[in-house]
Design a protein around this motif. Structure first.
Motif, PDB file in Angstrom:
ATOM      1  N   GLU A  24       0.848  -1.198   0.000  1.00  0.00           N
ATOM      2  CA  GLU A  24       0.000   0.000   0.000  1.00  0.00           C
ATOM      3  C   GLU A  24       0.884   1.248   0.000  1.00  0.00           C
ATOM      4  OE1 GLU A  24      -3.400   0.398  -0.059  1.00  0.00           O
ATOM      5  OE2 GLU A  24      -3.525  -1.772  -0.400  1.00  0.00           O
ATOM      6  N   ARG A  25       0.438   2.250  -0.723  1.00  0.00           N
ATOM      7  CA  ARG A  25       1.202   3.493  -0.820  1.00  0.00           C
ATOM      8  C   ARG A  25       1.263   4.236   0.517  1.00  0.00           C
ATOM      9  NH1 ARG A  25       4.182   6.405  -3.732  1.00  0.00           N
ATOM     10  NH2 ARG A  25       3.974   8.633  -3.926  1.00  0.00           N
ATOM     11  N   LEU A  26       0.145   4.277   1.228  1.00  0.00           N
ATOM     12  CA  LEU A  26       0.069   4.950   2.522  1.00  0.00           C
ATOM     13  C   LEU A  26      -0.582   4.029   3.542  1.00  0.00           C
ATOM     14  CD1 LEU A  26      -1.186   8.523   1.509  1.00  0.00           C
ATOM     15  CD2 LEU A  26       1.117   7.864   2.199  1.00  0.00           C
ATOM     16  N   PRO A  27      -0.289   4.238   4.820  1.00  0.00           N
ATOM     17  CA  PRO A  27      -0.970   3.435   5.843  1.00  0.00           C
ATOM     18  C   PRO A  27      -2.444   3.798   5.916  1.00  0.00           C
ATOM     19  CG  PRO A  27       0.419   5.104   6.847  1.00  0.00           C
ATOM     20  CD  PRO A  27       0.658   5.179   5.376  1.00  0.00           C
ATOM     21  N   LYS A  28      -3.213   2.933   6.518  1.00  0.00           N
ATOM     22  CA  LYS A  28      -4.648   3.160   6.709  1.00  0.00           C
ATOM     23  C   LYS A  28      -4.893   3.640   8.130  1.00  0.00           C
ATOM     24  CE  LYS A  28      -6.029   1.369   2.763  1.00  0.00           C
ATOM     25  NZ  LYS A  28      -5.608   2.201   1.692  1.00  0.00           N
ATOM     26  N   LEU A  29      -5.757   4.632   8.250  1.00  0.00           N
ATOM     27  CA  LEU A  29      -6.154   5.141   9.549  1.00  0.00           C
ATOM     28  C   LEU A  29      -7.344   4.314  10.026  1.00  0.00           C
ATOM     29  CD1 LEU A  29      -5.693   7.355  11.668  1.00  0.00           C
ATOM     30  CD2 LEU A  29      -7.199   8.819  10.356  1.00  0.00           C
ATOM     31  N   ARG A  30      -7.244   3.762  11.232  1.00  0.00           N
ATOM     32  CA  ARG A  30      -8.301   2.910  11.779  1.00  0.00           C
ATOM     33  C   ARG A  30      -9.106   3.649  12.842  1.00  0.00           C
ATOM     34  NH1 ARG A  30      -3.834  -0.082  13.448  1.00  0.00           N
ATOM     35  NH2 ARG A  30      -4.798   0.098  15.478  1.00  0.00           N
TER      36      ARG A  30
END
Length: 166
Positions: A24-30
């Motif tokens: 993934e290009r950027l992390p995911k905000l949870r």
């Protein structure tokens, strides 16, 4: 004399609840209702009051995503202040777990290497506060980040003191 701001990303510019997924290009905000870099305008306004401040990225993003990708993800007006990172982040030379794999150790080593005249730490983790930064750290709530009540004012005060009131 210019202040050097050591900037934690997660828990400062957005909530700390982040997931890194390979590829993934950027992390995911949870954290529902929040977005990546949602507090960037607060930091931009603080830095406008302290125009000589430079920024060092102090984040897991650098070894996991690479320095360039991390910096490119940061909103442009903040990006122009960045002069480096506390940890090496070269995607061609993968990050290896060593004795210096804690962010706290990266910070300690970076301060010893760069020898900034007036370092200021902005983070959401009290464990990052080295004894030499005890009076120049702004530690914010890990979910609210810079939107924490009084955080922006504390940061501006620290930076102005470090910059000799600009």
């Amino acid at each position: 004399m210019a202040a050097t701001l050591y900037l934690g990303i997660d828990g400062v510019l957005h909530p700390r609840a982040i997931s890194f997924t390979k590829g993934e290009r950027l992390p995911k905000l949870r954290d529902a209702g929040h977005s990546l870099f949602e507090n960037h305008l607060i930091l931009e306004r603080a830095l406008e009051q302290c125009p000589h401040t430079v920024v060092i990225v102090h984040s897991w993003w650098v070894p996991l995503l690479g320095y360039r990708r991390t910096v490119e993800a940061i909103p442009e007006r903040l990006r122009t202040r960045i002069i480096g990172a506390t940890c090496r982040g070269n995607r061609r030379l993968p990050f290896a777990l060593t004795s210096a794999t804690t962010r706290r150790e990266w910070l300690r080593q970076d301060i010893l290497r760069r020898r900034p005249a007036t370092p200021v730490l902005l983070d959401c983790d009290f464990c990052q506060v080295l004894s030499m930064l005890a009076d120049s750290a702004c530690v914010v709530d890990a979910r609210m980040g810079l939107a924490t009540i009084g955080a922006a004012e504390r940061l501006v005060s620290l930076l102005q003191d470090a910059n000799g009131s600009d």
